[in-house]
Design a protein around this motif. Structure first.
Motif, PDB file in Angstrom:
ATOM      1  N   GLY A  32      61.584  55.764  56.543  1.00  0.00           N
ATOM      2  CA  GLY A  32      61.594  54.321  56.737  1.00  0.00           C
ATOM      3  C   GLY A  32      61.350  53.902  58.165  1.00  0.00           C
ATOM      4  O   GLY A  32      61.017  52.739  58.425  1.00  0.00           O
ATOM      5  N   ALA A  33      61.522  54.822  59.106  1.00  0.00           N
ATOM      6  CA  ALA A  33      61.273  54.502  60.513  1.00  0.00           C
ATOM      7  C   ALA A  33      59.795  54.587  60.867  1.00  0.00           C
ATOM      8  O   ALA A  33      59.403  54.182  61.966  1.00  0.00           O
ATOM      9  CB  ALA A  33      62.074  55.443  61.416  1.00  0.00           C
ATOM     10  N   VAL A  34      58.980  55.129  59.964  1.00  0.00           N
ATOM     11  CA  VAL A  34      57.538  55.247  60.211  1.00  0.00           C
ATOM     12  C   VAL A  34      56.870  53.940  59.820  1.00  0.00           C
ATOM     13  O   VAL A  34      57.162  53.382  58.753  1.00  0.00           O
ATOM     14  CB  VAL A  34      56.939  56.416  59.402  1.00  0.00           C
ATOM     15  N   GLY A  35      55.998  53.418  60.656  1.00  0.00           N
ATOM     16  CA  GLY A  35      55.258  52.208  60.327  1.00  0.00           C
ATOM     17  C   GLY A  35      54.447  52.394  59.057  1.00  0.00           C
ATOM     18  O   GLY A  35      53.935  53.488  58.775  1.00  0.00           O
ATOM     19  N   PHE A  36      54.298  51.327  58.286  1.00  0.00           N
ATOM     20  CA  PHE A  36      53.620  51.447  57.002  1.00  0.00           C
ATOM     21  C   PHE A  36      52.148  51.813  57.178  1.00  0.00           C
ATOM     22  O   PHE A  36      51.598  52.627  56.424  1.00  0.00           O
ATOM     23  CB  PHE A  36      53.758  50.146  56.217  1.00  0.00           C
ATOM     24  N   ALA A  37      51.508  51.234  58.163  1.00  0.00           N
ATOM     25  CA  ALA A  37      50.108  51.578  58.419  1.00  0.00           C
ATOM     26  C   ALA A  37      49.985  53.040  58.836  1.00  0.00           C
ATOM     27  O   ALA A  37      49.072  53.755  58.385  1.00  0.00           O
ATOM     28  CB  ALA A  37      49.532  50.668  59.507  1.00  0.00           C
ATOM     29  N   ALA A  38      50.920  53.506  59.678  1.00  0.00           N
ATOM     30  CA  ALA A  38      50.897  54.911  60.089  1.00  0.00           C
ATOM     31  C   ALA A  38      51.160  55.825  58.898  1.00  0.00           C
ATOM     32  O   ALA A  38      50.545  56.892  58.771  1.00  0.00           O
ATOM     33  CB  ALA A  38      51.927  55.149  61.186  1.00  0.00           C
ATOM     34  N   ALA A  39      52.066  55.423  57.997  1.00  0.00           N
ATOM     35  CA  ALA A  39      52.341  56.223  56.803  1.00  0.00           C
ATOM     36  C   ALA A  39      51.113  56.299  55.902  1.00  0.00           C
ATOM     37  O   ALA A  39      50.816  57.355  55.331  1.00  0.00           O
ATOM     38  CB  ALA A  39      53.527  55.637  56.041  1.00  0.00           C
ATOM     39  N   ALA A  40      50.386  55.189  55.761  1.00  0.00           N
ATOM     40  CA  ALA A  40      49.169  55.190  54.946  1.00  0.00           C
ATOM     41  C   ALA A  40      48.114  56.111  55.543  1.00  0.00           C
ATOM     42  O   ALA A  40      47.448  56.866  54.824  1.00  0.00           O
ATOM     43  CB  ALA A  40      48.627  53.767  54.811  1.00  0.00           C
ATOM     44  N   LEU A  41      47.957  56.068  56.853  1.00  0.00           N
ATOM     45  CA  LEU A  41      47.007  56.975  57.512  1.00  0.00           C
ATOM     46  C   LEU A  41      47.442  58.425  57.372  1.00  0.00           C
ATOM     47  O   LEU A  41      46.606  59.328  57.202  1.00  0.00           O
ATOM     48  CB  LEU A  41      46.873  56.599  58.986  1.00  0.00           C
ATOM     49  N   LEU A  42      48.748  58.679  57.429  1.00  0.00           N
ATOM     50  CA  LEU A  42      49.267  60.033  57.270  1.00  0.00           C
ATOM     51  C   LEU A  42      48.949  60.573  55.884  1.00  0.00           C
ATOM     52  O   LEU A  42      48.462  61.708  55.742  1.00  0.00           O
ATOM     53  CB  LEU A  42      50.774  60.033  57.511  1.00  0.00           C
ATOM     54  N   PHE A  43      49.186  59.781  54.858  1.00  0.00           N
ATOM     55  CA  PHE A  43      48.879  60.222  53.492  1.00  0.00           C
ATOM     56  C   PHE A  43      47.373  60.380  53.293  1.00  0.00           C
ATOM     57  O   PHE A  43      46.933  61.288  52.578  1.00  0.00           O
ATOM     58  CB  PHE A  43      49.447  59.229  52.480  1.00  0.00           C
ATOM     59  N   TYR A  44      46.598  59.500  53.898  1.00  0.00           N
ATOM     60  CA  TYR A  44      45.142  59.623  53.781  1.00  0.00           C
ATOM     61  C   TYR A  44      44.665  60.940  54.390  1.00  0.00           C
ATOM     62  O   TYR A  44      43.810  61.622  53.825  1.00  0.00           O
ATOM     63  CB  TYR A  44      44.460  58.448  54.471  1.00  0.00           C
ATOM     64  N   GLY A  45      45.224  61.299  55.532  1.00  0.00           N
ATOM     65  CA  GLY A  45      44.848  62.561  56.153  1.00  0.00           C
ATOM     66  C   GLY A  45      45.313  63.768  55.359  1.00  0.00           C
ATOM     67  O   GLY A  45      44.602  64.770  55.246  1.00  0.00           O
ATOM     68  N   MET A  46      46.504  63.688  54.753  1.00  0.00           N
ATOM     69  CA  MET A  46      47.021  64.824  54.001  1.00  0.00           C
ATOM     70  C   MET A  46      46.286  65.025  52.684  1.00  0.00           C
ATOM     71  O   MET A  46      46.082  66.165  52.243  1.00  0.00           O
ATOM     72  CB  MET A  46      48.523  64.619  53.735  1.00  0.00           C
ATOM     73  N   LEU A  47      45.868  63.944  52.045  1.00  0.00           N
ATOM     74  CA  LEU A  47      45.244  64.044  50.730  1.00  0.00           C
ATOM     75  C   LEU A  47      43.721  64.014  50.773  1.00  0.00           C
ATOM     76  O   LEU A  47      43.079  64.070  49.719  1.00  0.00           O
ATOM     77  CB  LEU A  47      45.745  62.892  49.830  1.00  0.00           C
ATOM     78  N   ASN A  48      43.162  63.945  51.964  1.00  0.00           N
ATOM     79  CA  ASN A  48      41.701  63.916  52.075  1.00  0.00           C
ATOM     80  C   ASN A  48      41.104  65.236  51.597  1.00  0.00           C
ATOM     81  O   ASN A  48      41.586  66.318  51.943  1.00  0.00           O
ATOM     82  CB  ASN A  48      41.300  63.643  53.526  1.00  0.00           C
TER      83      ASN A  48
END
Length: 304
Positions: A128-144
């Motif tokens: 929850g401390a991670v920004g939502f935009a940063a979390a979306a980019l993180l998942f995009y990078g992991m699932l790419n």
């Protein structure tokens, strides 16, 4: 001859409390003034402007022209409107149910004080401390599929034999986004429910156990009814966030594939900044606001 004597002392006694009450009232207004100014500037004024924009043909550049109610009557003609409404409702229903279940399970898991429970509370809340935009980019990078680590890991473990199209099909894009939301917000909702759980008196549980109630009876007859106000708060936050979903779809899926993950807010964004129709986008925003207020009102009446 009789004389009527006045009672100045009683009037003076009433005058002092009245002056004191007016002073406290003025003090209260002074305390509330900064918040009132912030709400007025950041909420009421933009809301009035949006309603006024929705009644005008408001181009990005040029003079606004009053055209009510054209912006509202042309909403059903938007090619993405009905698909976006159905998708947003589907996403809201699935996300609310799963997020509530996961958050409640985590809250019950860390409810009691035991060695190591503080670590798990922190670990669950940490996303929850991670920004939502940063979390979306993180998942995009992991699932790419090109450079993400998830597909090679699954193939190494023998779980899959080819890359998974995490955001390549409508269903996978939806459930990948839901996984992102669960990871990001489950810990935050857990904290809300944990606050409600800890406000329930321990004596109630002890009395139920002494009467022979089992764990399921305690959960359904005591915990859930006493947790209802906290559940209402969590559901309102979840439904509001789901109906106004934008970041996860704009960053993670970009509305794809084939506009299958276009939410209502994305339709508003595209009308405003791709079609440059600010009046139509404002009308969609007003409709979405009315729907949001209606959903929350029904929910509050249901959980009252």
């Amino acid at each position: 001859m009789s004389l009527t004597l006045s009672k100045p002392k009683r009037r003076a006694a009433h005058t002092v409390p009245s002056a004191r009450w007016r002073g406290r009232q003025l003090q209260g207004w002074l305390y509330a003034a900064p918040t009132a100014v912030i709400v007025g500037v950041l909420f009421i004024a933009p809301l009035v402007l949006v309603v006024w924009m929705s009644l005008n043909r408001w181009p990005l550049l040029g003079q606004a022209v009053f055209n009510a109610p054209d912006n509202y009557t042309k909403i059903p003609k938007n090619p993405l409107f009905f698909d976006a409404v159905l998708f947003t409702l589907k996403y809201t229903a699935i996300t609310t149910v799963l997020l509530s279940a996961v958050a409640l399970g985590l809250a019950l898991l860390v409810q009691e004080r035991r060695p190591g429970v503080a670590f798990f509370r922190t670990a669950f809340f940490l996303p929850g401390a991670v920004g939502f935009a940063a979390a979306a980019l993180l998942f995009y990078g992991m699932l790419n599929n090109d450079f993400g680590p998830i597909d090679p890991l699954l193939q190494t473990l023998g779980i899959t034999h080819e890359p998974v199209k995490w955001i390549g099909t409508p269903n996978m894009a939806l459930f990948s986004t839901i996984a992102l939301v669960l990871w990001r917000f489950a810990g935050f909702n857990m904290l809300i429910l944990l606050t409600g759980l800890q406000s329930i008196p321990v004596e109630v549980y002890e009395a139920a156990k002494s009467d022979g109630a089992n764990r399921w009876q305690i959960f359904t007859k005591i915990t859930l009814p006493l947790l209802r106000p906290t559940l209402a708060l969590m559901l309102i936050l979840s439904i509001t966030g789901s109906l106004l979903a934008f970041d996860q779809f704009f960053i993670f899926t970009n509305g794809g594939p084939d506009n299958s993950t276009v939410s209502m807010v994305m339709v508003v964004y595209r009308d405003a900044f791709f079609r440059f129709d600010l009046g139509g986008a404002a009308a969609l925003s007003v409709v979405l606001l009315v729907a949001l207020v209606g959903f929350n009102t029904l929910l509050m009446r249901r959980l009252k």
